[in-house]
Each structure stands twice: as C-alpha cells, then as structure tokens.
Design an enzyme around this catalytic site. Structure first.
Site, short mmCIF file in Angstrom:
data_model
loop_
_atom_site.label_atom_id
_atom_site.label_comp_id
_atom_site.label_asym_id
_atom_site.label_seq_id
_atom_site.Cartn_x
_atom_site.Cartn_y
_atom_site.Cartn_z
N ASP A 74 -14.12 -8.30 -8.79
CA ASP A 74 -14.25 -9.05 -7.54
C ASP A 74 -15.63 -9.68 -7.52
OD1 ASP A 74 -14.61 -9.91 -4.92
OD2 ASP A 74 -13.53 -8.23 -4.04
N GLU A 123 -1.97 0.49 -8.83
CA GLU A 123 -3.39 0.19 -8.63
C GLU A 123 -4.14 1.35 -7.99
OE1 GLU A 123 -5.94 -3.20 -6.15
OE2 GLU A 123 -3.94 -3.66 -6.94
N LYS A 157 0.83 -1.19 0.00
CA LYS A 157 0.00 0.00 0.00
C LYS A 157 0.87 1.25 0.00
CE LYS A 157 -4.02 -2.11 0.50
NZ LYS A 157 -5.00 -2.16 -0.61
N GLU A 162 -11.83 -3.44 -8.36
CA GLU A 162 -12.53 -3.87 -7.16
C GLU A 162 -13.69 -2.96 -6.80
OE1 GLU A 162 -10.18 -2.43 -3.30
OE2 GLU A 162 -8.82 -3.07 -4.90
N HIS A 213 -9.48 -9.34 -6.97
CA HIS A 213 -9.30 -8.66 -5.68
C HIS A 213 -9.97 -9.52 -4.62
CE1 HIS A 213 -11.11 -6.08 -2.48
NE2 HIS A 213 -9.87 -5.63 -2.42
N ASP A 246 -0.31 0.01 -4.60
CA ASP A 246 -1.76 0.26 -4.54
C ASP A 246 -2.01 1.48 -3.66
OD1 ASP A 246 -4.50 0.21 -4.21
OD2 ASP A 246 -4.59 -1.82 -3.38
#
Length: 362
Positions: A273, A224, A169, A250, A300, A198
């Site tokens: 997802d 992402e 992240k 997602e 995801h 992400d």
C-alpha cells in the site's frame, strides 16, 4: 534553482462514511482520515501527495510531517526523489521504523512523483514503467457485521457496478457463520466471479487452517491476512497445510518486512500500500521484490492512485476499497470491461476536489 523545495503544507481531513463498516480487528469505522501534503517549488510548481488512516493516527502523522520532516526538506532538490526517500527514512528511523513514519514519508514521496510527472508530461503508469493503463479490479467490502441479506445485496451492488471480483470480511466469533456466509456468497455469484476472503489477522494459525479447509470447495482465489502479519512462519504453516493461496501486504511498511515475507511466508499474492510503505518509491521497491519471487503484485486501498501502479505491473489485482477516497477527487475510479482504467494526465492522476472536502478539515 527552480526545482528547489520552497514550501510544504500538510492538511488533515476526517471524512465520514455513509454507514458503519466493521472488521474483525479494527472494529467499527464511521470515518477515515485523509492527510494531504502539497510541495511547492521555487518556480511555483506544486505537487500533492497523501496518505490515509482508518480513523486513528492522523494527528500524529501530520505532526511528524510538520515538525520533523518538512523543515528538513526545505531547500532540497525535488527531482532527487530517491535521495529524499533515503534521507527521510534515516532522518526519522530511530523513532519510527514503519508505521507513522512511513505514512508520513508516503505523503511527501507521492507529492514528489506528482511534480515529476507534471514536469515530464507523463502519467504515473508510464513513469512506473508500464505499457498498459488498465488492470483487474475487485471490490473489497468492510462488511463483517452486515446481516447476511445485506451482505448479499452489497455483493450484487458490486456486480451491477461493473466488477467481476469481490472480497468479504471474515472473523466472526462463530466460525460456522463465516463458513455459511462464504457458501452463500459463492452460491449467489456463481462459478465465474472471482472471490476472495479477508480475516484481518484475527485467527490463530490453527483456526486459519481449519477454516481454509472448510471453504476450499468454494473456489477462493486468496485468503487474506489469516493471522498476524508479523508471523511469517505462521503464514508458511498455513500455506503448507491448506490449498487456498495466502495474501498480505497492507501491514508491511518497510522493504525489510517485505523481504522477510518473501523469504518465509509462502504467499500466493502480495498487497503493498503506497500510503504506508514509503509512497510510490517504497511501493515500487516492494513490487520489484515481489515480482522477483514470481508473486502477483496487488494493492490495498487508495484505488485512485494504485490503479496506475497495478496497471504498470499488470500481474495482480487492484482493490477497490470501502474508504472511497476517489469520490473526493476530480476523477473517481473508472471501470471499463471489468478493468480499472488509469489516468493519462501528467502526474499521479489524482486531483482532490478541495471544495468538496474543505468541510471535513480539522
């Protein structure tokens, strides 16, 4: 008729995480919600589907299922999955085009596919048209607030568990900290490990462009959700001005949203997802559209189910999410030779350990 839906039962569980996990938009997570739906037919056969949340909305999803969807499905033919999918979509369309409605739809749809597989003696990866039951997999950490040493130790744990791809992240208040953490991870894992980042849509377009340019030297496979998933043109602007491929999916809940993303966002990867885009039926619709645009189909979350779907397409990556739903099933995710292995059991390949999760039911 033997395949007529006789009963539908939904349960809600709040499952604690082993530690606090944080990202740039959702904040701290100390648990996740699991919503299961078991469909029983006139002949006594049962199929179980499910969805999940990051800790909010579970009661609302359960209520929509119990009050709005389940009563309307009693008496319908469970073999008519496409027809039931369309019925659910329009039955609740006015009050929920995506979001809680598609989470609820997903749980029912997955249960119907479980019934289909058990009835036909087929595993999900074969029902989805696949010729292969393995796929590439990466570990996706929810690790934004981990101190650097803990972040790096976490990455080492992924590699020791048999993975050769990792994601971290980003989206810290100081962008330089993100850049430094990305550099440190690449230096730790070396040049041969696949590496993604992400931002959980926490950046502006301008910030995303700046960060992407600053870290492109570290061989990032994808960036992402750099910015809001609704800002398709913003994604395109980032793509036009940077070198790292973009990914999202997602937060796309309807086939129309996937269509807009395909037409406008200039994605390098897409990640539907099945827990929130209408179940397996909705996921397959999205995957077909993504494939038509020559974009790899990734996922995801809910790795215990998605392993079968990603394997069927075998163009993208399975995310092994930090919400370990698979640890509460009879078959936690299997990884061999850096690839995730789908179940060959008839149905969706996911059987919950009800005794293990019973203590978390609310």
């Amino acid at each position: 008729m033997k395949t007529t839906i006789k009963d539908i039962k939904t349960r809600l569980f709040k499952i604690p995480l082993k530690e606090i996990l944080s990202d740039a938009k959702h904040g701290d997570h100390d648990h996740f919600e699991l919503i299961t739906t078991t469909v029983t037919l006139e002949d006594g056969s049962q199929g179980t589907g499910y969805t999940y949340t990051g800790g909010k909305g579970g009661y609302s999803i359960k209520a929509m299922l119990e009050y709005d969807i389940q009563p309307a499905l009693i008496g319908k033919d469970a073999t008519q999955i496409e027809e039931i999918y369309d019925f659910m979509e329009w039955h609740i369309h006015y009050v929920g085009r995506g979001g809680i409605s598609t989470f609820a739809m997903s749980a029912v749809d997955i249960a119907l596919w479980d019934l289909k597989g058990k009835r036909e003696g087929l595993p999900l990866w074969k029902m989805a048209g696949g010729k292969n039951n393995t796929c590439k997999a990466y570990c996706g950490g929810i690790d934004l607030q981990f101190p650097l040493e803990k972040l790096l130790n976490n990455i080492c744990g992924y590699l020791e568990s048999g993975f050769n791809a990792v994601k971290i992240k980003i989206g810290r208040e100081n962008m330089q900290e993100d850049i430094d953490r990305i550099k440190a991870v690449r230096e730790l894992i070396g040049p041969d490990i696949t590496f993604m980042i992400d931002a959980n849509y926490s950046l502006t377009v301008e910030q995303a462009i700046k960060l992407s340019k600053a870290v492109e030297q570290y061989d990032i496979t994808w960036f992402e959700e750099p910015t809001l998933p609704d800002d398709y043109k913003g994604f395109a602007e980032i793509a036009d001005n940077t070198a790292i491929p973009l990914a999202m999916g997602e937060n796309l809940h309807t086939i129309h949203e996937f269509g807009y993303a395909m037409d406008q966002a200039k994605l390098g990867y897409c990640q539907p997802d099945a827990s929130n885009c209408g179940g397996i039926t909705g996921w397959l619709k999205a995957a077909d559209l993504i494939t038509e645009h020559n974009i790899p189909v990734c996922t995801h979350g809910m790795q215990e189910l998605h392993v079968s779907l990603v394997s069927a397409f075998d163009t993208g990556w399975l995310e092994v999410h930090s919400f370990p739903i698979d640890e509460y099933t009879k078959r936690p995710l299997v990884v061999e030779n850096f690839r995730a292995v789908a179940s060959n059991e008839p149905g969706i390949g996911v059987e919950f350990d009800w005794d293990k999760i019973a203590q978390y039911e609310v």
